[in-house]
Design a protein around this motif. Structure first.
Motif, mmCIF file in Angstrom:
data_model
loop_
_atom_site.group_PDB
_atom_site.id
_atom_site.type_symbol
_atom_site.label_atom_id
_atom_site.label_comp_id
_atom_site.label_asym_id
_atom_site.label_seq_id
_atom_site.Cartn_x
_atom_site.Cartn_y
_atom_site.Cartn_z
ATOM 1 N N GLY A 129 0.868 -1.173 -0.119
ATOM 2 C CA GLY A 129 -0.072 0.137 -0.093
ATOM 3 C C GLY A 129 0.788 1.293 -0.050
ATOM 4 N N GLY A 131 2.485 4.479 2.624
ATOM 5 C CA GLY A 131 2.685 4.644 3.963
ATOM 6 C C GLY A 131 3.839 5.704 3.855
ATOM 7 N N TYR A 132 4.414 5.999 5.067
ATOM 8 C CA TYR A 132 5.272 6.700 5.534
ATOM 9 C C TYR A 132 6.822 6.581 4.616
ATOM 10 N N ALA A 133 6.766 5.257 4.047
ATOM 11 C CA ALA A 133 8.030 5.071 3.150
ATOM 12 C C ALA A 133 7.814 4.422 1.758
ATOM 13 N N SER A 134 6.558 4.315 1.534
ATOM 14 C CA SER A 134 5.989 3.775 0.151
ATOM 15 C C SER A 134 5.067 4.772 -0.668
#
Lengths: 174, 520
Positions: A129, A131-134
């Motif tokens: 999904g 997110g903070y890193a994706s």
């Protein structure tokens, strides 16, 4: 040396006679080859970019180079630089740490600059999904022409995706 | 358990392997590490967790050691307002990068550590924000950030120049950056920068439904999907007190050994190719394709993803399939034996393999080289032999070790391991055993710890789980997954010293480390 020659002659060409369990893919591969030559009239240079995959897609893209799929025999070649490439084959949800490198690779690719996003993660972000890193799917970072679903998609599906992108490119004006 | 004169009050987790857990204090953190080291033990993993709940609790740093008795998981609660702990890198050099990762994700720092550069955070989140702390992400605004500079170590002197490679590599490979300092063709120093694939997997584990998260575990590193799924399910089963049947355990081992063979076949072909022996790639990639196609037919997936599920396995095999799998083992064995002879007798190939990328046993022991690469440098450790859990307890796995620590040794270990795995596969197929393929699993209504530990094809995969079942929370509070690549990446930097640049792809491939499993 004689062992090598014996192994080669004993094995024969496994790309030619359809192996027992792969009749359909073999026929399909032959058809793709013909279409590719008709459309491009030349070889297709592909630059693969892993933008954050689990490496499952890379295993299946690598499999395209085995004698069964014999992708180089079809006129499709993986090249070392985006500057030599007609098409980018991008895998993974794009990690934030790879977003810049992916954009730069895209910038460095000459026209027609086709992009095929491979795998469920490349299509939608997949199980990772956003997110903070994706950053999620590839299309969130660079424009995508064709997506190939699957986790990971089978080699023959990846090949089909590449051809679809090439076909669309020809259909598009200019 | 007694270590370095300390009697540790350990709790044994109900896992099929001996895994012990204990809480320690800051004063004993290093003493224990030294004790483990002196006893010949090794550091398996180091990570941190946010165990605060409202005003109570604290940040916790954890380490996992492999000792004679099994695996020892130590928790060090940092106490109120403290965020530092004693540095382990002087005792276990492989701790350095794990400590830097813990600093990026949870803001806990190793006191006096020589290297405090960020590791996973390339600027994707602000330096003061720690994504695995509770509530950190709500506070972090979603602005795109600048990529931060990284201070590579400079090598200076007459004729020294740098070759930067990556993150986008020249082949079909995962992304990472390598900075070579060379004189002519000779490599003086290699410095890696990894973390490009960091996509927040450990955070993601806490967001997924607990019984679905095994699918994410199977995608930590796609080439080790079986090893990760097994380790993750073992962790969940251990905290739920669930035992899998004999048949389910046998089927899991069947998948794991098939994964080992699949990867070794692929690597042996690629290693031939990297030494300009295209024949090797053609032959081995053909065998690998045959192997994957039968996996697709027998288990429904070429890489066997999602076949291992909490409580057991998702599929069973009938007699006809079992016979086909056994026949394929015979066939592959004959082919691999013939190819091994070709590899062994090929002077040009052996010339490239031998003495290339050497990690002598002493260096391997000092740096903590592990798994397949460790066994090629005389490190006799294989979980399937050292702590044989079902069904390996009835298989008497034969470990393969080599002493030269060069590319040739890593090739030889792969050949040996294919042979041994094929033997194990045939044994397993003869007697898969009885029982349900999937047992019911009840997650506890209290806080619990779970751990899983499996010897994957690359080395030991470890999973630690913190479960919160109180008050109907039913959530994974923290999940740490560890790949053996953490130990081996830094050793690769040493393996290439003194070699020529064109040998790097060959050396790198002979280790074949995971970027995805490391970056998380």
């Amino acid at each position: 040396m004689w062992r090598i020659l014996r192994q080669i002659t004993r094995q024969g060409l496994c790309s030619e006679p359809p192996p027992e369990c792969s009749d359909a893919p073999r026929v399909e591969a032959g058809r793709i080859h013909d279409e590719l030559l008709t459309i491009l009239g030349q070889a297709l240079a592909v630059r693969q970019v892993d933008a954050g995959s689990c490496n499952g897609c890379e295993l299946e893209i690598n499999a395209l180079n085995n004698p069964y799929y014999n992708i180089e025999g079809l006129g499709i070649r993986f090249v070392a630089s985006p500057r030599h490439a007609d098409l980018l084959l991008v895998t993974g949800p794009v990690s934030r740490n790879m977003a810049l490198a992916l954009r730069r690779t895209h910038d460095a690719t000459p026209e027609p600059k086709l992009v095929v996003a491979v795998g469920d993660c490349g299509c939608s972000g997949g199980i990772f999904g956003e997110g903070y890193a994706s950053c999620g799917r590839v299309a969130n970072v660079i424009p995508v022409d064709v997506t190939v679903a699957g986790c990971p998609p089978a080699p023959i599906d990846i090949l089909r995706g590449i051809l679809t992108a090439v076909r669309r490119c020809r259909a598009a004006p200019g | 358990m007694r270590i370095a004169g300390f009697s540790l009050d350990c709790e044994r987790l109900p896992a099929p392997l001996p895994i012990w857990r204990a809480t320690v204090r800051a004063e004993t953190w290093r003493v224990l590490a030294r004790g483990v080291s002196e006893q010949g033990g090794r550091l398996l993993a180091l990570w941190a967790s946010d165990c605060t709940r409202g005003a109570a609790g604290s940040l916790v740093v954890s380490s996992a050691y492999v000792v004679r008795e099994g695996l020892l998981w130590l928790d060090l609660p940092l106490g109120e307002r403290r965020s530092s702990y004693p540095d382990l890198a002087p005792i276990f050099p492989c701790a350095a990068r794990m400590q830097r990762a813990a600093a990026d994700l949870l803001g806990v720092t190793a006191d006096g550590a020589a290297d405090q550069r960020p590791w996973l955070n390339h600027g994707a989140w602000p330096a003061g924000c720690f994504p695995l702390r509770h509530g950190a992400l709500e506070k972090n605004s979603e602005v795109a950030r600048e990529v931060s500079d990284y201070a590579f170590v400079r090598v200076e002197g007459d004729g020294v120049h740098e070759i930067p490679v990556g993150p986008v590599h020249a082949g079909i490979i995962e992304p990472g950056h390598f900075r070579f300092s060379v004189v002519g063709e000779k490599v003086l120093r290699l410095e890696q920068r990894l973390g490009y694939k960091h996509k927040g997997i450990e955070q993601r584990f806490t967001e997924l439904p607990p019984l679905e998260a095994y699918r994410l575990a199977g995608r930590v590193s796609g080439d080790s999907t079986v090893a990760y799924a097994w380790a993750w399910c073992m962790a969940l089963e251990s905290l739920a007190g669930c035992r899998v049947s004999e048949r389910a355990a046998s089927l899991r081992a069947l998948l794991l050994e098939r994964e080992r063979v699949a990867n070794h076949l692929g690597d042996l072909g690629a290693l031939g190719n990297d030494a300009a022996f295209a024949f090797g790639l053609a032959q081995f990639s053909r065998l690998r394709e045959d192997w994957l196609r039968l996996a697709r037919e027998a288990f429904g997936h070429r890489l066997m993803m999602d076949c291992i599920v909490p409580g057991g396995v998702a599929m069973d095999i009938d007699q006809a399939t079992s016979d086909r799998l056994a026949r394929q083992c015979d066939l592959i064995e004959r082919e691999v034996q013939a190819l091994r002879q070709v590899y062994d007798e090929h002077a040009g190939l052996q010339d490239r393999f031998m003495t290339t990328g050497r990690v002598p046993p002493e260096l391997a022991a000092r740096l903590g080289l592990t798994g397949l690469a460790g066994r090629a440098s005389g490190r006799a450790a294989d979980l399937r032999c050292d702590q044989p859990w079902p069904p390996y307890d009835r298989l008497a796995v034969k470990m393969s070790t080599q002493g030269n620590g060069d590319v040739a040794a890593r090739v030889a270990v792969r050949f040996d391991e294919i042979e041994e795995s094929l033997r194990l596969l045939r044994l397993l197929l003869l007697q898969l055993g009885e029982g349900e393929t999937r047992s019911a699993l009840r997650l506890p209504a209290k806080a619990a710890f779970g751990a899983g530990w499996v010897e994957g094809w690359r080395g030991e995969v470890f999973v630690a789980l913190l479960w919160d079942g109180e008050g109907g929370a039913n959530a994974i509070r923290r999940c740490h997954v560890h790949d053996p690549s953490w130990q081996n990446w830094p050793v690769l930097e040493h393996a290439v010293i003194g070699n020529i640049v064109p040998d790097f792809p060959l050396i790198n491939k002979s280790f074949n480390l995971s970027y995805a499993g490391h970056d998380l």
